[in-house]
Design a protein around this motif. Structure first.
Motif, PDB file in Angstrom:
ATOM      1  N   LEU A 109       0.833  -1.205   0.000  1.00  0.00           N
ATOM      2  CA  LEU A 109       0.000   0.000   0.000  1.00  0.00           C
ATOM      3  C   LEU A 109       0.870   1.258   0.000  1.00  0.00           C
ATOM      4  N   VAL A 110       1.930   1.245   0.806  1.00  0.00           N
ATOM      5  CA  VAL A 110       2.865   2.368   0.826  1.00  0.00           C
ATOM      6  C   VAL A 110       3.585   2.479  -0.521  1.00  0.00           C
ATOM      7  N   LEU A 111       3.903   1.334  -1.102  1.00  0.00           N
ATOM      8  CA  LEU A 111       4.574   1.332  -2.404  1.00  0.00           C
ATOM      9  C   LEU A 111       3.740   2.084  -3.444  1.00  0.00           C
ATOM     10  N   GLY A 112       2.430   1.849  -3.439  1.00  0.00           N
ATOM     11  CA  GLY A 112       1.560   2.528  -4.394  1.00  0.00           C
ATOM     12  C   GLY A 112       1.533   4.027  -4.208  1.00  0.00           C
ATOM     13  N   ILE A 113       1.640   4.476  -2.951  1.00  0.00           N
ATOM     14  CA  ILE A 113       1.674   5.921  -2.681  1.00  0.00           C
ATOM     15  C   ILE A 113       2.901   6.551  -3.325  1.00  0.00           C
ATOM     16  N   GLY A 114       3.979   5.777  -3.415  1.00  0.00           N
ATOM     17  CA  GLY A 114       5.172   6.283  -4.085  1.00  0.00           C
ATOM     18  C   GLY A 114       5.092   6.166  -5.600  1.00  0.00           C
ATOM     19  N   GLU A 115       4.547   5.045  -6.093  1.00  0.00           N
ATOM     20  CA  GLU A 115       4.517   4.788  -7.530  1.00  0.00           C
ATOM     21  C   GLU A 115       3.545   5.697  -8.291  1.00  0.00           C
ATOM     22  N   GLY A 116       2.299   5.807  -7.784  1.00  0.00           N
ATOM     23  CA  GLY A 116       1.273   6.531  -8.520  1.00  0.00           C
ATOM     24  C   GLY A 116       1.615   7.987  -8.787  1.00  0.00           C
ATOM     25  N   PRO A 117       1.864   8.784  -7.753  1.00  0.00           N
ATOM     26  CA  PRO A 117       2.229  10.180  -7.988  1.00  0.00           C
ATOM     27  C   PRO A 117       3.523  10.337  -8.779  1.00  0.00           C
ATOM     28  N   GLN A 118       4.464   9.418  -8.597  1.00  0.00           N
ATOM     29  CA  GLN A 118       5.708   9.519  -9.365  1.00  0.00           C
ATOM     30  C   GLN A 118       5.423   9.398 -10.856  1.00  0.00           C
ATOM     31  N   LEU A 119       4.522   8.498 -11.239  1.00  0.00           N
ATOM     32  CA  LEU A 119       4.197   8.327 -12.648  1.00  0.00           C
ATOM     33  C   LEU A 119       3.485   9.562 -13.203  1.00  0.00           C
ATOM     34  N   ALA A 120       2.527  10.085 -12.447  1.00  0.00           N
ATOM     35  CA  ALA A 120       1.828  11.298 -12.895  1.00  0.00           C
ATOM     36  C   ALA A 120       2.806  12.458 -13.050  1.00  0.00           C
ATOM     37  N   ALA A 121       3.733  12.583 -12.121  1.00  0.00           N
ATOM     38  CA  ALA A 121       4.729  13.650 -12.196  1.00  0.00           C
ATOM     39  C   ALA A 121       5.652  13.471 -13.394  1.00  0.00           C
TER      40      ALA A 121
END
Length: 400
Positions: free
Chosen positions: A308-320
């Motif tokens: 779950l924490v991993l997704g918090i890092g992955e999702g916004p990083q991709l959008a950015a």
């Protein structure tokens, strides 16, 4: 500009294509493991279908920037990918394994069409004023696909068998064909006779990626992060068997990460200008590193929290990352920059899978610790490239 493809239609097609893509990796891993009994062979199939994107992405992007109807080229790439998945499945156990891996390598060549090639068309679907919000929504399709794809692959494998999961992933890719064909043509003023050769355009695209510090930093960090993500993927079969009680359940861990990635990007969509995308990219890598450290505990509850924490890092990083690419890319090189960036990320992912497979066989905890170290290295890599105010597109706008 009127088009036959509205943003909602675009998003539906993107979700279908990317869900098929996200399902195909776990499905191939599970099918390879089920039909050969070897985790090494299973990871080789996944590595094969992803690593060839390094060659396919730049060439595909250059062609997308030169044709008048890029949607048709994307549709052709989707067909090749879907047919290739079914061919790989048919070859497992029937053809020499080296031949099956070769088929996987050929199938992976058009894979960037499911990611960067699709996103590069977004500025022609929405007006410039709506691009920041549309960009975040587009990134959310990756989260939705990451949620649906692995869950569908794992669930189908549990209920109907791993080979069926591969067929389902190919069918999802095929569902995106109508939307690809509806993507708008390039306006006449943009589609002019190109005097430069394909090779010249390829060189120009790479020069932009390397020569513009914001784009180079974002690309490098995202690729290193993808290596760490690939290493985690190689561990999912082991995590499923040893921690979650079944190999198919390991594939569903990706869906947990996708849930938190979707939530995080939904928040960003409400406040698209609240955080600088450049900062999100390197902090996202640190968040992923922390999550992988937590996953190395090999405890079921902590493992769920970790993804779950991993997704918090992955999702916004991709959008950015998308935001930086749109900001830095000139219109005539946009397709190439997106597909080249996607191919580099896919190749990094493949290298992570290939490297972590043997390590995980020896020590699952060691493989996860190594993945955490690589993710942290991604954050450091961002600062390895000096920033340059002269190159920032905030000071010098790129033409569209």
């Amino acid at each position: 500009m009127k088009t036959r493809c509205s943003l909602p239609v675009y998003l539906v097609g993107a979700v279908a294509a990317r869900a098929g893509d996200e399902a195909s990796g776990p499905a191939l891993m599970l099918a390879g493991f089920a039909l050969t009994g070897s985790t090494s062979d299973a990871s080789s199939l996944l590595a094969g279908i992803t690593i060839s994107a390094a060659a396919g992405g730049p060439l595909l992007g250059t062609l997308l920037d030169r044709v008048s109807r890029p949607g048709r080229l994307l549709a052709g790439a989707l067909v090749v990918y879907a047919v290739g998945l079914v061919t790989i499945l048919a070859g497992i156990g029937r053809l020499p394994f080296a031949v099956t891996v070769l088929i996987a390598v050929l199938t992976g060549i058009p894979a960037p069409a499911l990611s960067g090639g699709w996103t590069a068309q977004l500025p022609r679907v929405v007006p410039d004023a709506g691009l920041p919000r549309a960009n975040t929504l587009d990134a959310m399709t990756y989260g939705a696909a990451s949620l649906a794809g692995p869950a569908l692959a794992g669930g189908t494998a549990e209920l109907l068998g791993a080979p069926t999961a591969v067929v389902v992933s190919a069918a999802l890719v095929g569902l995106a064909l109508p939307t690809a064909l509806m993507l708008p043509a390039r306006p006449v003023r943009e589609h002019v006779l190109r005097e430069a050769s394909v090779i010249s355009d390829l060189i120009a695209g790479f020069r932009v990626i390397v020569g513009r510090p914001p784009l180079a930093r974002a690309t490098l960090t995202s690729v290193v992060s993808s290596v760490a993500q690939g290493m985690l993927t190689a561990c999912t079969v082991f995590l499923g068997e040893q921690v979650m009680g079944g190999a198919g359940r390991g594939a569903m861990l990706h869906s947990c990460a996708a849930v938190s990635a979707l939530v995080a990007n939904a928040v960003l969509a409400r406040f698209p200008h609240s955080l600088a995308p450049d900062s999100i990219i390197w902090t996202g890598a640190l968040v992923q590193a922390a999550a992988l450290v937590l996953a190395a505990s090999e405890q079921p509850l902590l493992l769920v929290v970790a993804v779950l924490v991993l997704g918090i890092g992955e999702g916004p990083q991709l959008a950015a990352l998308f935001a930086v690419r749109h900001r830095e890319a000139a219109e005539h090189l946009r397709g190439q920059i997106f597909t080249t960036g996607a191919s580099l990320k896919i190749t990094g992912f493949a290298l992570g899978v290939a490297a972590a497979g043997p390590v995980a066989t020896w020590s699952l905890r060691g493989a996860l610790a190594l993945a955490a170290s690589v993710a942290a290295l991604g954050a450091l890599a961002f600062f390895a490239i000096p920033s340059s105010a002269d190159s920032s597109s905030e000071d010098r706008a790129m033409p569209r």
